[in-house]
Design an enzyme around this catalytic site. Structure first.
Site, mmCIF file in Angstrom:
data_model
loop_
_atom_site.group_PDB
_atom_site.id
_atom_site.type_symbol
_atom_site.label_atom_id
_atom_site.label_comp_id
_atom_site.label_asym_id
_atom_site.label_seq_id
_atom_site.Cartn_x
_atom_site.Cartn_y
_atom_site.Cartn_z
ATOM 1 N N ASN A 138 0.840 -1.213 0.000
ATOM 2 C CA ASN A 138 0.000 0.000 0.000
ATOM 3 C C ASN A 138 0.868 1.253 0.000
ATOM 4 O OD1 ASN A 138 0.932 -0.036 2.649
ATOM 5 N ND2 ASN A 138 -0.992 0.690 3.505
ATOM 6 N N CYS B 228 -0.553 4.675 6.869
ATOM 7 C CA CYS B 228 -1.329 4.585 8.102
ATOM 8 C C CYS B 228 -0.586 5.070 9.333
ATOM 9 C CB CYS B 228 -1.801 3.174 8.331
ATOM 10 S SG CYS B 228 -2.957 2.682 7.083
#
Lengths: 396, 396
Positions: free
Chosen positions: A151, A324
């Site tokens: 990601n 994140c």
């Protein structure tokens, strides 16, 4: 309006998804466990929604889908639940070094429970090596967990080949599909995953909802115990508006993914071309085998953190490090695994595009970034004197 | 419009709550972990919301609140997480026989992990006995989990006294507050819970979100592992619209709970008075010490299931047995624990009122129920011949 280039961290809900969810907050608020009309309607909608998630990944049956509260919970359920389910068969698990932090931390947790966890290294582009993977498998190996893509650097993993190796050795293959859900079609009948993590927000559905695909015959131990919802694998009253929104998001994504991927790829390529014109700038991750919405760069002599803040002043919203956990000051573990030095990893910038990205967002960053980088380099103690002289001149 | 008397199974979201949530789906979609403006706004809203949940239960600080995906997860986190946290101190846990199915099943799970679980019996009204509780505590006891009230028969537990006993013996006291949240104020500074489970939907907030209150100094082991959100006790990107909605619901409930409880009590008393006029009908649970929104009845010679279906035909939506598992054909474990025979428990009817209940809903069931019960008794093989003759006459 700010230019938003951080779709990996959070995506807005698609307005069509929101419209589909709306009735389930107030008017259609039934609990599928109830026997009356509201309950009956909720059960019907729950199973229709499950069917749509199954169709999104071409799963043979809605029975393959379990709803969870999000991708992190799905990863926990798949890996911890899968490990506990199979602990009589063996105690060895293989993940890669560049998995999402939830999977890395699950690995550490399982080690404390007596499992052995191997962490597969990656090449400079972030790809795992299939021969190395196969050599790690032993007769105690019960599970391989490797994401469909990073990601962070966008590098796609060779999932078909991983699945083949897993099948050959009769080891379960779990994959976190979060990084590819919004721009690469998934077909679980083509790639025989045993377990697959899906997020709703990653396809412009609401937050707080996710799913786990389980191949026929695959069961995991529950990590949330209670009323026995979701075939006993995930208890708790069903989040109906969330489920309905997730299903609508999946339906839209299935219909539009190919067009969307092509559009994003074009924008991304323009972004890469424009940004690499900056001297001493580099693309992180694989040049071709990457997700259509991801571009990750590094710039000599400066830090990602300062870049992020300077871009904020220019109304450009971006991320540094992993999507994140930008708040930690640690350099990205993924970039370090790709062989970057700490200072190189610290100089990285993550740009991610999405459904509502427009060409003007890309133009904006291409326009402002060169001067932002130049200014930061002028101030940086790391900039070599000769290069400093050269860029100082450019100011006039 | 149907008369809905099953608020315990599912509640509609309050339209004021929905309005508060709306902007967080599309416009304000940031991830609190991001460093840019969207992320900053999300963090601010997250902490404001946490503060509102703290105020709802008069917790000293927002730091006492952890967000979860719902009450079942909160119960798992409190009891499993609390048990694992304290396993060096002891392995004994006390719950009551009439806990919610999530807690009963968590008890069974912990027994398989080597913990010892005592299940405290209740009297005919569903109240636990404080002397019995104290006698069950030994030097291995680490946790007592007893709900503030039964979600099924509405009986309130003597929580102040339970908390006192727990404190005296230095044992953690966890309570599932779901059954009282919507009609009985909670003050964690008055009743010193160590852990308290809260649900959003129970106070007309959205589904898929809940919270766990932890007294200062109390920490539990996480059951969902990942990015370390919620002080490392519950990982996963925050469900911002859910959190904002839950906070708004708590704010409204705090302001209105006393008025609401008085109104519900009046409706409930009318319901009880009206329904007990039916011959051979009885109230389950405590006559006074019960939640203002709950009324639970039984009727000789007939089954709750048939009652539910017959009432459905009259457009009255109710529940039988326990609210969350009407679909199982087992008689309610709570009613059996209160000493009812299987056939008596099977004949029970759960009526629960809520914010949008009106007097006409109560009037409707009082009007239709006597004839529904009479008809079912005429058909029932259990009805004694003499009584049958008597009720057959009433038809003409």
């Amino acid at each position: 309006m700010n230019a938003y280039l951080d779709y990996q961290a959070a995506k807005p809900v698609d307005p069509r998804v929101f419209d589909a969810m709306k009735p389930y907050f107030i008017e259609e608020f039934g609990n599928p466990s109830s026997l009356h009309l509201y309950g009956y309607n909720a059960t019907k909608k729950l199973e229709e929604s499950r069917q749509k998630i199954a169709e999104f990944i071409n799963a043979p049956s809605p029975d393959n889908i379990i709803f969870t509260a999000g991708a992190t919970e799905s990863n926990n359920l798949a890996i911890i639940g899968g490990a506990l389910r199979n602990k009589r068969k063996g105690n060895h698990i293989i993940i890669s070094e560049i998995e999402h932090i939830s999977i890395l931390n699950i690995g550490k947790y399982l080690e404390r429970q007596g499992f052995k966890v191997s962490r597969l290294s990656v090449d400079q582009y972030g790809r795992i090596n299939l021969n190395k993977l196969e050599r790690l498998i032993n007769d105690k190996t019960i599970l391989i967990s490797i994401s469909t893509a990073s990601n962070e650097i966008g590098t796609l993993q060779p999932i078909e080949e991983i699945a083949e190796i897993a099948q050959k050795h009769k080891v379960w293959f779990h994959s976190d599909a979060v990084a590819t859900q919004s721009s690469v079609p998934i077909d679980v009948q083509k790639v025989p995953f045993d377990l697959l993590t899906l997020s709703s927000n990653e396809i412009y559905g609401p937050r707080g909802i996710g799913a786990l695909y389980l191949k026929k015959g695959v069961r995991v131990n529950p990590i949330i115990i209670g009323g026995g919802q979701e075939k006993g694998m995930r208890s708790g009253s069903e989040n109906m508006p969330g489920i309905v929104g997730f299903a609508k998001a999946a339906e839209i994504m299935k219909a539009e993914i190919n067009t969307e991927a092509a559009r994003l790829k074009k924008l991304r390529d323009k972004l890469i071309e424009g940004i690499l014109k900056i001297p001493k700038s580099y693309l992180n991750g694989h040049p071709e085998e990457r997700t259509p919405h991801n571009a990750n760069f590094r710039f000599d002599y400066i830090e990602g953190e300062s870049l992020l803040l300077a871009l904020k002043d220019e109304n450009v919203e971006v991320a540094t490090g992993s999507a994140c956990s930008s708040k930690t000051l640690e350099p990205s573990h993924t970039l370090i695994s790709c062989g970057l030095l700490h200072e190189e990893a610290h100089g990285s910038l993550l740009l991610t595009l999405g459904r509502f990205s427009e060409e003007k967002d890309v133009d904006k960053i291409i326009e402002v970034l060169p001067e932002v980088v130049r200014k930061l380099r002028v101030l940086s103690p790391l900039t070599p004197p000769k290069f400093l002289e050269q860029i100082k001149k450019e100011v006039n």
